[in-house]
Design an enzyme around this catalytic site. Structure first.
Site, mmCIF file in Angstrom:
data_model
loop_
_atom_site.group_PDB
_atom_site.id
_atom_site.type_symbol
_atom_site.label_atom_id
_atom_site.label_comp_id
_atom_site.label_asym_id
_atom_site.label_seq_id
_atom_site.Cartn_x
_atom_site.Cartn_y
_atom_site.Cartn_z
ATOM 1 N N LEU A 147 -36.547 -68.382 73.215
ATOM 2 C CA LEU A 147 -37.405 -67.577 74.084
ATOM 3 C C LEU A 147 -38.253 -68.458 74.992
ATOM 4 C CD1 LEU A 147 -38.629 -64.798 71.606
ATOM 5 C CD2 LEU A 147 -36.738 -64.689 73.237
ATOM 6 N N THR B 182 -43.791 -77.803 77.421
ATOM 7 C CA THR B 182 -43.861 -78.853 76.413
ATOM 8 C C THR B 182 -42.818 -78.619 75.330
ATOM 9 O OG1 THR B 182 -45.418 -77.844 74.848
ATOM 10 C CG2 THR B 182 -46.345 -78.866 76.833
ATOM 11 N N ASP C 245 -45.380 -82.989 70.379
ATOM 12 C CA ASP C 245 -45.297 -82.511 69.008
ATOM 13 C C ASP C 245 -46.620 -81.810 68.721
ATOM 14 O OD1 ASP C 245 -45.322 -82.094 66.284
ATOM 15 O OD2 ASP C 245 -44.817 -84.162 65.730
ATOM 16 N N ASN D 125 -45.603 -70.908 71.547
ATOM 17 C CA ASN D 125 -44.271 -70.469 71.139
ATOM 18 C C ASN D 125 -43.596 -71.431 70.170
ATOM 19 O OD1 ASN D 125 -41.603 -68.987 71.540
ATOM 20 N ND2 ASN D 125 -41.083 -71.010 72.344
ATOM 21 N N SER E 105 -46.188 -64.550 67.325
ATOM 22 C CA SER E 105 -46.175 -64.280 65.900
ATOM 23 C C SER E 105 -44.811 -63.695 65.541
ATOM 24 C CB SER E 105 -47.320 -63.335 65.538
ATOM 25 O OG SER E 105 -47.334 -63.025 64.166
ATOM 26 N N TYR F 50 -42.747 -68.867 55.527
ATOM 27 C CA TYR F 50 -42.717 -68.653 56.980
ATOM 28 C C TYR F 50 -43.709 -67.564 57.377
ATOM 29 C CZ TYR F 50 -41.104 -66.542 61.363
ATOM 30 O OH TYR F 50 -41.043 -65.992 62.611
ATOM 31 N N LYS G 110 -47.428 -67.037 59.774
ATOM 32 C CA LYS G 110 -47.673 -66.031 60.807
ATOM 33 C C LYS G 110 -48.865 -65.152 60.441
ATOM 34 C CE LYS G 110 -44.294 -67.242 63.527
ATOM 35 N NZ LYS G 110 -44.584 -67.886 64.838
ATOM 36 N N THR H 30 -31.541 -65.705 68.814
ATOM 37 C CA THR H 30 -31.789 -67.042 69.345
ATOM 38 C C THR H 30 -31.345 -68.034 68.274
ATOM 39 O OG1 THR H 30 -34.024 -67.224 68.453
ATOM 40 C CG2 THR H 30 -33.788 -66.140 70.590
#
Length: 278
Positions: free
Chosen positions: A16, A34, A58, A85, A136, A150, A154, A185
């Site tokens: 994305l 970036t 990073d 992102n 998120s 994971y 979030k 993705t």
């Protein structure tokens, strides 16, 4: 905001992030893109020239984040829109995830977003204008089996961002949590993998077959670009917005279940209260 905005997008080289970088440039704005490997975006520099600045970054390196934001501000005069992102998705049961993997998940998904957010805030407050978009997930509101670490990252991002929104509203800075549901993705395939334990095969089966992703229809990643621009262009953007369909029904079920469980055990809540006056 100025008519031509400056965006700072992390994780811009794939998924994305890459789509959004191109869409923002096509929209006529400037982008500081970036990534750990920004060279893949070199064709966009050829097309858009000095409206695109590529930076190797990073997000877990706080000093590097501060330097990157300072470079962006020096080049373009300020950051109008931050899009956090950068991230990865560690799939695995809580016991399967190594300590190093758990720390890395939080470092990228939560602390990385925290460092970039903190870096852009002084300039946004001074200009009394700015948009911060935190990527998120529906998993920032619901926790499914085999995604606990994971989704913990979030949930942390959600809490921090909701508090932040109330703190910076007085300065004309708007915070929005973008919660994608399901988009094809390379997020999962490009993310670290755990060493699977057969003891948790049922958890993975629940995630893929029923309790999790299988109830949602995959969306078109390219279509999210128009949605992103619609959020940033809105005079009063939302605190939260789902990208994709099916999430509202899932959240109705989730929140109804939470309330029902709390009400069922309200007698214990009252027991814990004791005789203190309310």
């Amino acid at each position: 905001m100025s008519a031509t905005r400056t965006w700072f997008i992390t994780g811009a080289s794939r998924g994305l992030g890459a789509l959004w970088t191109e869409a923002v440039l096509d929209h006529g704005d400037r982008v500081v893109a970036t990534s750990r490997d920004p060279t893949v975006l070199k064709p966009l520099v050829d097309r858009h020239g000095d409206r695109l600045l590529l930076l190797d970054l990073d997000v877990t390196d706080r000093a590097a984040v501060d330097t990157a934001v300072a470079t962006a501000e020096e080049r373009f005069g300020g950051v109008d829109v931050l899009v956090n992102n950068a991230g990865h998705m560690l799939t695995g049961a809580v016991e399967e995830v190594s300590a190093e993997q758990a720390v890395a998940q939080m470092d990228v998904n939560y602390f990385g977003a925290l460092w970039t957010t903190r870096a852009v805030l002084p300039g946004m407050r001074e200009r009394r204008s700015g948009r911060i978009l935190q990527v998120s997930s529906l998993g920032g509101l619901i926790a499914y089996p085999a995604l606990g670490v994971y989704q913990a990252s979030k949930w942390a991002l959600e809490a921090m961002s909701q508090s932040l929104a109330a703190e910076v509203e007085a300065y004309g800075v708007h915070v929005t949590l973008i919660e994608p549901i399901m988009f094809p993705t390379d997020l999962a395939t490009a993310s670290p993998q755990v060493r699977s334990d057969p003891a948790y095969a049922h958890a993975r089966a629940a995630l893929y077959a029923g309790a999790g992703a299988s109830g949602f229809t995959p969306g078109d990643p390219a279509a999210t670009s128009a949605a992103l621009l619609a959020v940033v262009d809105a005079p009063n953007p939302p605190l939260r917005v789902l990208f994709g369909t099916g999430g509202i029904d899932a959240l109705r079920t989730e929140f109804a279940g939470r309330l029902a469980g709390l009400e069922e055990w309200d007698h214990v809540s009252r027991l814990a209260q004791g005789t203190a006056e309310r």
